[in-house]
Design a protein around this motif. Structure first.
Motif, PDB file in Angstrom:
ATOM      1  N   MET A  74       0.840  -1.203   0.000  1.00 21.27           N
ATOM      2  CA  MET A  74       0.000   0.000   0.000  1.00 21.27           C
ATOM      3  C   MET A  74       0.877   1.256   0.000  1.00 21.27           C
ATOM      4  O   MET A  74       0.575   2.233  -0.678  1.00 21.27           O
ATOM      5  N   VAL A  75       1.967   1.225   0.753  1.00 21.11           N
ATOM      6  CA  VAL A  75       2.881   2.376   0.765  1.00 21.11           C
ATOM      7  C   VAL A  75       3.450   2.575  -0.634  1.00 21.11           C
ATOM      8  O   VAL A  75       3.477   3.686  -1.166  1.00 21.11           O
ATOM      9  N   ARG A  76       3.893   1.487  -1.276  1.00 17.44           N
ATOM     10  CA  ARG A  76       4.464   1.602  -2.626  1.00 17.44           C
ATOM     11  C   ARG A  76       3.433   2.071  -3.645  1.00 17.44           C
ATOM     12  O   ARG A  76       3.763   2.746  -4.608  1.00 17.44           O
ATOM     13  N   ARG A  77       2.158   1.745  -3.407  1.00 17.13           N
ATOM     14  CA  ARG A  77       1.105   2.212  -4.310  1.00 17.13           C
ATOM     15  C   ARG A  77       0.774   3.690  -4.100  1.00 17.13           C
ATOM     16  O   ARG A  77       0.007   4.277  -4.844  1.00 17.13           O
ATOM     17  N   ASN A  97      13.677  10.472  12.311  1.00 15.67           N
ATOM     18  CA  ASN A  97      12.312   9.946  12.288  1.00 15.67           C
ATOM     19  C   ASN A  97      11.662  10.193  10.929  1.00 15.67           C
ATOM     20  O   ASN A  97      10.944   9.335  10.410  1.00 15.67           O
ATOM     21  N   LEU A  98      11.906  11.354  10.350  1.00 19.09           N
ATOM     22  CA  LEU A  98      11.354  11.635   9.018  1.00 19.09           C
ATOM     23  C   LEU A  98      11.936  10.671   7.985  1.00 19.09           C
ATOM     24  O   LEU A  98      11.216  10.148   7.127  1.00 19.09           O
ATOM     25  N   LEU A  99      13.244  10.383   8.118  1.00 25.32           N
ATOM     26  CA  LEU A  99      13.903   9.510   7.137  1.00 25.32           C
ATOM     27  C   LEU A  99      13.391   8.073   7.212  1.00 25.32           C
ATOM     28  O   LEU A  99      13.481   7.337   6.228  1.00 25.32           O
ATOM     29  N   VAL A 100      12.826   7.686   8.374  1.00 24.54           N
ATOM     30  CA  VAL A 100      12.251   6.345   8.491  1.00 24.54           C
ATOM     31  C   VAL A 100      11.165   6.160   7.430  1.00 24.54           C
ATOM     32  O   VAL A 100      10.983   5.070   6.882  1.00 24.54           O
ATOM     33  N   GLY A 101      10.441   7.253   7.118  1.00 26.51           N
ATOM     34  CA  GLY A 101       9.376   7.155   6.111  1.00 26.51           C
ATOM     35  C   GLY A 101       9.889   7.034   4.691  1.00 26.51           C
ATOM     36  O   GLY A 101       9.129   6.735   3.777  1.00 26.51           O
ATOM     37  N   TYR A 103      12.150   5.078   3.144  1.00 27.72           N
ATOM     38  CA  TYR A 103      12.905   3.957   2.575  1.00 27.72           C
ATOM     39  C   TYR A 103      12.305   3.412   1.284  1.00 27.72           C
ATOM     40  O   TYR A 103      13.011   2.809   0.487  1.00 27.72           O
ATOM     41  N   THR A 104      11.023   3.670   1.032  1.00 27.79           N
ATOM     42  CA  THR A 104      10.454   3.222  -0.249  1.00 27.79           C
ATOM     43  C   THR A 104      10.549   4.316  -1.311  1.00 27.79           C
ATOM     44  O   THR A 104      10.133   4.122  -2.435  1.00 27.79           O
ATOM     45  N   ALA A 105      11.072   5.495  -0.931  1.00 31.18           N
ATOM     46  CA  ALA A 105      11.091   6.630  -1.869  1.00 31.18           C
ATOM     47  C   ALA A 105      12.422   7.357  -1.762  1.00 31.18           C
ATOM     48  O   ALA A 105      12.479   8.566  -1.608  1.00 31.18           O
ATOM     49  N   ARG A 106      13.500   6.595  -1.868  1.00 28.86           N
ATOM     50  CA  ARG A 106      14.827   7.172  -1.613  1.00 28.86           C
ATOM     51  C   ARG A 106      15.190   8.265  -2.609  1.00 28.86           C
ATOM     52  O   ARG A 106      15.823   9.257  -2.261  1.00 28.86           O
TER      53      ARG A 106
END
Ligand SMILES: Nc1ncnc2c1ncn2[C@@H]1O[C@H](COP(=O)(O)OP(=O)(O)O)[C@@H](O)[C@H]1O
Ligand SMILES: [Mg+2]
Length: 234
Positions: A74-77, A97-101, A103-106
């Motif tokens: 769902m995150v990748r979509r 903490n922001l960078l934790v979000g 990892y799918t959008a480097r």
């Protein structure tokens, strides 16, 4: 084509049923609100969309069946989630903490970090601060920012005003409005605070005991006296 369309969604914790035949839709660029009291099933509904809770029924995203999809799918979509309990890492900095979000959008990190800092100048000023030492409002901002780091096209926001002072609620509302107006994001926001929801959403759904009991525009819902009294303080 709807951004998200849900049909007859029921959700379960073991044998306990938390959602009963919920149907709803949100169009691209639209902001809708799910209004309901404590225990109505608001978090369960958003968790179900993210694939975090066992459920039956159908969930479609942009016409594709995503029923049973995993949270990572769902995150990748393009679904970003700012959950009710933020689950921030208390001893990590705002920036980490922001960078934790991210990892799918480097490849979007710099662009997204800029956008988050524009929306929340305070997070830019406090980049190096541990989130354990922040106020509730600042943590809500980190949580929203972390969701934006996933490059979402739709954002799920669970009770963003819970426990926040009125002045901070106004700031959060303003940011959610800008996400829609300036960035074209689709937003589903849940609230107990019906007036906050009314100030943002083009359409609202009222959730009671896991069931949608009313839906419509603010004007349509205000015609129902009982509803207006219970939720909108009219
Ligand atoms: N992890 C869980 N295990 C068992 N029951 C749960 C769990 N989470 C929520 N529930 C139950 O599901 C119902 C809906 O809860 P929830 O979605 O958290 O409501 P809301 O977010 O509107 O306050 C409530 O009856 C709640 O007690
Ligand atoms: Mg909740």
């Amino acid at each position: 084509m709807s951004m998200i369309e849900i049909e007859n969604l029921s959700a379960f914790y073991g044998k306990a049923q938390a959602l009963r035949n919920v149907s709803l839709r949100v169009e691209p660029g639209e902001t809708i609100a799910i209004v309901g009291a404590n225990g109505a099933g608001k978090s369960t509904l958003l968790d179900s969309i993210m694939g975090l809770v066992k459920n039956t029924g159908t969930i479609r995203m942009e016409g594709q069946d995503v029923t049973g999809a995993k949270p990572g799918d769902m995150v990748r979509r393009g679904v970003g989630y700012a959950p009710e309990r933020f689950n921030l890492f208390p001893h990590m900095t705002v920036r980490d903490n922001l960078l934790v979000g991210a990892y799918t959008a480097r490849e979007d990190i710099d662009k997204n970090m800029d956008a988050v800092h524009r929306l929340f100048p305070r997070l830019a000023e406090r980049e190096g601060q541990e989130t354990s030492t922040q106020s509730g409002g600042e943590r809500q901002m980190v949580s929203l920012g972390r969701a934006l780091m996933t490059s979402p096209r739709i954002l799920l926001v669970d009770e963003p005003t819970i426990g926040l002072a009125p002045k901070v609620c106004v700031e959060i509302a303003e940011v959610l409005r800008r996400l829609s107006a300036e960035m074209g994001l689709t937003v589903i926001v849940t609230e107990q605070n019906a007036n906050f929801a009314l100030s943002l959403a083009s359409r609202l759904y009222v959730l009671e005991g896991g069931h949608v009991t009313a839906e419509g525009t603010a004007v349509e819902l205000a015609k129902d006296d009982q509803l207006a009294k219970s939720y909108f303080g009219a």
